[in-house]
Motif scaffolding. Structure first.
Motif, PDB file in Angstrom:
ATOM      1  N   ASP A 215       0.815  -1.216   0.000  1.00 42.43           N
ATOM      2  CA  ASP A 215       0.000   0.000   0.000  1.00 42.43           C
ATOM      3  C   ASP A 215       0.846   1.262   0.000  1.00 42.43           C
ATOM      4  O   ASP A 215       0.418   2.298  -0.533  1.00 42.43           O
ATOM      5  CB  ASP A 215      -0.954  -0.007   1.199  1.00 42.43           C
ATOM      6  N   VAL A 216       2.037   1.202   0.568  1.00 43.49           N
ATOM      7  CA  VAL A 216       2.951   2.348   0.474  1.00 43.49           C
ATOM      8  C   VAL A 216       3.310   2.593  -0.987  1.00 43.49           C
ATOM      9  O   VAL A 216       3.259   3.730  -1.483  1.00 43.49           O
ATOM     10  CB  VAL A 216       4.230   2.110   1.305  1.00 43.49           C
ATOM     11  N   LEU A 217       3.654   1.529  -1.702  1.00 42.43           N
ATOM     12  CA  LEU A 217       4.027   1.661  -3.114  1.00 42.43           C
ATOM     13  C   LEU A 217       2.846   2.167  -3.937  1.00 42.43           C
ATOM     14  O   LEU A 217       3.003   3.048  -4.791  1.00 42.43           O
ATOM     15  CB  LEU A 217       4.503   0.318  -3.657  1.00 42.43           C
ATOM     16  N   ALA A 219       0.321   3.924  -2.882  1.00 44.16           N
ATOM     17  CA  ALA A 219       0.028   5.320  -2.533  1.00 44.16           C
ATOM     18  C   ALA A 219       0.999   6.274  -3.216  1.00 44.16           C
ATOM     19  O   ALA A 219       0.599   7.360  -3.672  1.00 44.16           O
ATOM     20  CB  ALA A 219       0.072   5.506  -1.025  1.00 44.16           C
ATOM     21  N   ILE A 220       2.267   5.902  -3.296  1.00 42.38           N
ATOM     22  CA  ILE A 220       3.243   6.752  -3.994  1.00 42.38           C
ATOM     23  C   ILE A 220       2.866   6.861  -5.468  1.00 42.38           C
ATOM     24  O   ILE A 220       2.885   7.958  -6.051  1.00 42.38           O
ATOM     25  CB  ILE A 220       4.667   6.193  -3.815  1.00 42.38           C
ATOM     26  N   GLU A 221       2.522   5.746  -6.090  1.00 38.84           N
ATOM     27  CA  GLU A 221       2.087   5.786  -7.490  1.00 38.84           C
ATOM     28  C   GLU A 221       0.851   6.664  -7.648  1.00 38.84           C
ATOM     29  O   GLU A 221       0.738   7.433  -8.610  1.00 38.84           O
ATOM     30  CB  GLU A 221       1.769   4.364  -7.969  1.00 38.84           C
ATOM     31  N   TRP A 222      -0.064   6.558  -6.702  1.00 39.32           N
ATOM     32  CA  TRP A 222      -1.303   7.339  -6.756  1.00 39.32           C
ATOM     33  C   TRP A 222      -1.002   8.836  -6.633  1.00 39.32           C
ATOM     34  O   TRP A 222      -1.566   9.654  -7.367  1.00 39.32           O
ATOM     35  CB  TRP A 222      -2.215   6.868  -5.626  1.00 39.32           C
ATOM     36  N   LEU A 223      -0.109   9.196  -5.737  1.00 36.89           N
ATOM     37  CA  LEU A 223       0.254  10.604  -5.576  1.00 36.89           C
ATOM     38  C   LEU A 223       0.977  11.139  -6.810  1.00 36.89           C
ATOM     39  O   LEU A 223       0.781  12.297  -7.197  1.00 36.89           O
ATOM     40  CB  LEU A 223       1.117  10.780  -4.322  1.00 36.89           C
ATOM     41  N   LEU A 235       0.382   8.000   5.903  1.00 35.29           N
ATOM     42  CA  LEU A 235       0.429   6.764   5.116  1.00 35.29           C
ATOM     43  C   LEU A 235       0.497   5.586   6.079  1.00 35.29           C
ATOM     44  O   LEU A 235       1.547   5.009   6.362  1.00 35.29           O
ATOM     45  CB  LEU A 235       1.608   6.788   4.146  1.00 35.29           C
ATOM     46  N   THR A 236      -0.665   5.278   6.626  1.00 34.26           N
ATOM     47  CA  THR A 236      -0.844   4.173   7.556  1.00 34.26           C
ATOM     48  C   THR A 236      -2.132   3.464   7.176  1.00 34.26           C
ATOM     49  O   THR A 236      -3.035   4.065   6.584  1.00 34.26           O
ATOM     50  CB  THR A 236      -0.984   4.683   9.005  1.00 34.26           C
ATOM     51  N   ALA A 237      -2.248   2.188   7.509  1.00 38.83           N
ATOM     52  CA  ALA A 237      -3.498   1.475   7.273  1.00 38.83           C
ATOM     53  C   ALA A 237      -4.621   2.125   8.080  1.00 38.83           C
ATOM     54  O   ALA A 237      -4.376   2.717   9.132  1.00 38.83           O
ATOM     55  CB  ALA A 237      -3.339   0.009   7.661  1.00 38.83           C
ATOM     56  N   PHE A 296      -7.120   1.339   0.265  1.00 42.05           N
ATOM     57  CA  PHE A 296      -6.089   0.439   0.760  1.00 42.05           C
ATOM     58  C   PHE A 296      -6.412  -0.999   0.376  1.00 42.05           C
ATOM     59  O   PHE A 296      -7.542  -1.456   0.538  1.00 42.05           O
ATOM     60  CB  PHE A 296      -5.966   0.552   2.284  1.00 42.05           C
ATOM     61  N   GLN A 297      -5.403  -1.682  -0.123  1.00 44.08           N
ATOM     62  CA  GLN A 297      -5.569  -3.103  -0.440  1.00 44.08           C
ATOM     63  C   GLN A 297      -5.556  -3.937   0.830  1.00 44.08           C
ATOM     64  O   GLN A 297      -6.229  -4.955   0.923  1.00 44.08           O
ATOM     65  CB  GLN A 297      -4.452  -3.559  -1.387  1.00 44.08           C
TER      66      GLN A 297
END
Length: 312
Positions: A215-217, A219-223, A235-237, A296-297
């Motif tokens: 989900d970190v990866l 989120a970075i792609e999404w941003l 950036l936390t669940a 979040f996945q």
């Protein structure tokens, strides 16, 4: 994958990455390369970058190695000495600050020198920004508690925000405890748990704001793909848990008992001031990401641990 993200990722970018040989960075390099992007990694050992980050990833030792004529479309800044390695001595604290702030200052100096500036800077920070606040739910509007971990993150973020003054969209990701296969915080936790010697830390009531590396990866792609998103993001669940629940869940997934507590005074003897971070914890919520449309996945701890341990 969100259709907008997929469309923007189809447009090849040149991404400059710091911290590219770390636990998050190596996985991010692979994803960016698989998506067809060009990746350059700033590293103290640039010769090792292709082996660690993947064939085709260029390693450089200084930012001056990127010609002013070569476009850079985005910068992702993940650099920083590990906060959990060793006692927080005066020298160690200085290293923690300098390894984050100085590289971020170098990035903004690099941006200032370029006529053609990247579209965005995504810069890491940590939930330590909020300081210890017991079980109070903390979104991005929460006021911080003044202590070393807040001062560290505040200085880090302040250096990154200078990019905004240069007209570069800036997104700051306040990372929680990143869990994933092959490294990170979970790698240090697993050995005692596998032997049935795991358990809660101190009272076990302190919250752990965790997040799956996947989900970190994402989120970075999404941003990267959403130009309207800027500012600080937790950036936390979405479901942080008390430490005792984390211990029980990890034991359940491993099919091992998890009831042996680690007394707080023992941690203080072993780790000094750093033990404060483990004993107090934080209950951090990713309000801005969710309101912006990111999903979040891995929102639940048990599913996240099961996924990770299948790959370990």
């Amino acid at each position: 994958m969100d259709a907008v993200v997929a469309k923007r990722q189809a447009e090849a970018m040149h991404v400059l990455l710091t911290g590219g040989t770390g636990f998050i960075g190596t996985a991010l390099c692979q994803r960016l390369r698989n998506a067809g992007h060009e990746v350059t990694v700033l590293s103290r050992q640039p010769g090792r970058v292709p082996a660690l980050c993947g064939a085709g990833v260029q390693g450089i030792s200084t930012l001056t190695e990127i010609p002013l004529s070569q476009p850079v479309d985005a910068v992702v800044n993940l650099a920083g000495a590990s906060i959990g390695k060793g006692r927080w001595t005066k020298n160690r604290k200085r290293e923690l600050v300098e390894s984050r702030v100085r590289i971020t200052e170098q990035i903004t100096e690099f941006l200032a020198a370029r006529d053609q500036k990247p579209a965005c800077l995504i810069s890491a920070s940590a939930v330590g920004f909020y300081g210890a606040q017991d079980d109070t739910p903390l979104d991005e509007t929460a006021a911080p508690h003044e202590e070393f971990q807040h001062d560290l993150c505040a200085s880090w973020e302040s250096a990154a925000r200078k990019a905004e003054q240069l007209g570069v969209r800036t997104a700051i990701i306040r990372l929680g405890i990143v869990l994933g296969p092959g490294g990170g915080a979970l790698a240090d936790m697993l050995p005692p748990y596998r032997f049935g010697l795991g358990g809660p830390i101190s009272s076990g009531q302190q919250y752990m704001s965790w997040v799956h590396r996947e989900d970190v990866l994402r989120a970075i792609e999404w941003l990267l793909a959403h130009p309207e998103q800027h500012g600080a993001f937790n950036l936390t669940a979405p479901n942080p848990v008390p430490n005792v629940v984390f211990a029980q869940t990890l034991g359940k997934v491993l099919h091992r008992p998890a009831f042996l507590p680690m007394p707080g005074f023992v941690l203080r003897i072993l780790l000094g001031e750093f033990a404060h971070l483990l004993i107090t914890g934080q209950r951090v919520l990713p309000r801005k990401l969710q309101e912006g449309g990111f999903t979040f996945q891995f929102g639940e701890l048990e599913g996240a641990l099961e996924d990770i341990l299948k790959k370990n």
